[in-house]
Design a protein around this motif. Structure first.
Motif, mmCIF file in Angstrom:
data_model
loop_
_atom_site.group_PDB
_atom_site.id
_atom_site.type_symbol
_atom_site.label_atom_id
_atom_site.label_comp_id
_atom_site.label_asym_id
_atom_site.label_seq_id
_atom_site.Cartn_x
_atom_site.Cartn_y
_atom_site.Cartn_z
ATOM 1 N N HIS A 45 0.819 -1.213 0.000
ATOM 2 C CA HIS A 45 0.000 0.000 0.000
ATOM 3 C C HIS A 45 0.857 1.271 0.000
ATOM 4 C CE1 HIS A 45 -3.917 -1.984 0.496
ATOM 5 N NE2 HIS A 45 -3.291 -2.847 1.268
ATOM 6 N N ARG A 52 2.189 -3.460 6.515
ATOM 7 C CA ARG A 52 1.060 -3.140 5.645
ATOM 8 C C ARG A 52 0.899 -4.165 4.525
ATOM 9 N NH1 ARG A 52 0.452 2.999 4.105
ATOM 10 N NH2 ARG A 52 -1.677 2.205 3.890
ATOM 11 N N TYR A 53 1.593 -5.265 4.656
ATOM 12 C CA TYR A 53 1.548 -6.359 3.683
ATOM 13 C C TYR A 53 0.116 -6.826 3.443
ATOM 14 C CZ TYR A 53 2.042 -11.265 2.188
ATOM 15 O OH TYR A 53 1.940 -12.468 1.533
ATOM 16 N N ASP A 54 -0.255 -6.958 2.152
ATOM 17 C CA ASP A 54 -1.613 -7.368 1.808
ATOM 18 C C ASP A 54 -1.554 -8.233 0.548
ATOM 19 O OD1 ASP A 54 -4.270 -7.688 1.222
ATOM 20 O OD2 ASP A 54 -4.768 -5.559 1.196
ATOM 21 N N SER A 56 -3.672 -10.040 -0.873
ATOM 22 C CA SER A 56 -4.854 -10.002 -1.737
ATOM 23 C C SER A 56 -4.704 -9.016 -2.896
ATOM 24 C CB SER A 56 -6.103 -9.643 -0.922
ATOM 25 O OG SER A 56 -6.059 -8.297 -0.468
ATOM 26 N N GLN A 57 -3.843 -8.013 -2.728
ATOM 27 C CA GLN A 57 -3.654 -7.012 -3.775
ATOM 28 C C GLN A 57 -2.835 -7.530 -4.961
ATOM 29 O OE1 GLN A 57 -5.128 -3.841 -3.722
ATOM 30 N NE2 GLN A 57 -6.216 -4.877 -2.047
#
Length: 207
Positions: A45, A52-54, A56-57
């Motif tokens: 992000h 802030r690891y995601d 799903s992105q």
């Protein structure tokens, strides 16, 4: 606008870097796959904070359309990921998918504080690879996960050093090309003067 960034003393933009990565480096070096500079912008992000690891992105990047002939990134030998850090700095993350080594290269050398924030990219990439590998293992078809752990290394101390701030993008592309060819990067591999003597910006513009 993108071509104008190839002028002297100008910051190369993401479009130029991603184009060269995909259309030149990836195509000309078998077994190499390049993610765009937007990968980490999405995964973290727009930060360097591993918190802030995601996943799903970027959950389909490991089996994107341009990987259809090989399947997934895990069927490649090299993964190269240019990083646009806060629109003021560029780094390069290189994954040797055979030895399972994740390396970070910073042609600016990096200060102790920068080193601390840059480590977030290594941590996030290891988490990403573990997750992507688990997704692939579930299939179909189901596969066995390689038990060898992923290791990380900050190689900024052995990266050719730039002396001009606006050349981060040029150094990133040169490093990508050399790593894809199997070069063992050292401080002495090339220098800022090499970039000038070989007129690398003009060379990139003529691709």
């Amino acid at each position: 606008d993108s071509l104008q960034t190839l002028g002297a003393e100008t910051w190369l933009n993401d479009h130029v870097i991603n184009f060269i990565a995909k259309q030149v480096i990836q195509r000309e070096t078998p077994g190499t796959h390049c993610y765009s500079s937007y990968f980490f912008s999405r995964l973290l992000h727009n930060s360097s904070d591993a918190g802030r690891y995601d996943f799903s992105q970027v959950c389909r990047w490991h089996m994107s359309q341009d990987l259809r002939l090989v399947g997934t990134i895990f069927n490649c030998r090299h993964l190269l990921v240019p990083i646009n850090k806060n629109n003021s700095h560029r780094l390069l993350l290189y994954v040797n998918l055979e030895s399972r080594l994740i390396s970070l290269f910073d042609s600016g050398g990096g200060s102790p504080d920068a080193d601390n924030t840059n480590r977030g990219y290594l941590t996030a990439m290891r988490s990403y690879l573990l997750k992507a590998e688990a997704v692939v293992a579930r299939g179909p078809p189901a596969r066995t996960i390689n038990p060898t752990p992923w290791t990380t290394s900050n190689r900024s101390g052995s990266t050719p050093r730039q002396t001009k701030r606006y050349d981060y993008g040029v150094f990133t592309l040169v490093n990508m090309s050399l790593l894809a060819q199997g070069t063992n990067m050292k401080l002495s591999t090339y220098s800022q003067s090499t970039i000038y003597q070989r007129n690398m910006r003009r060379h990139i513009a003529h691709v």
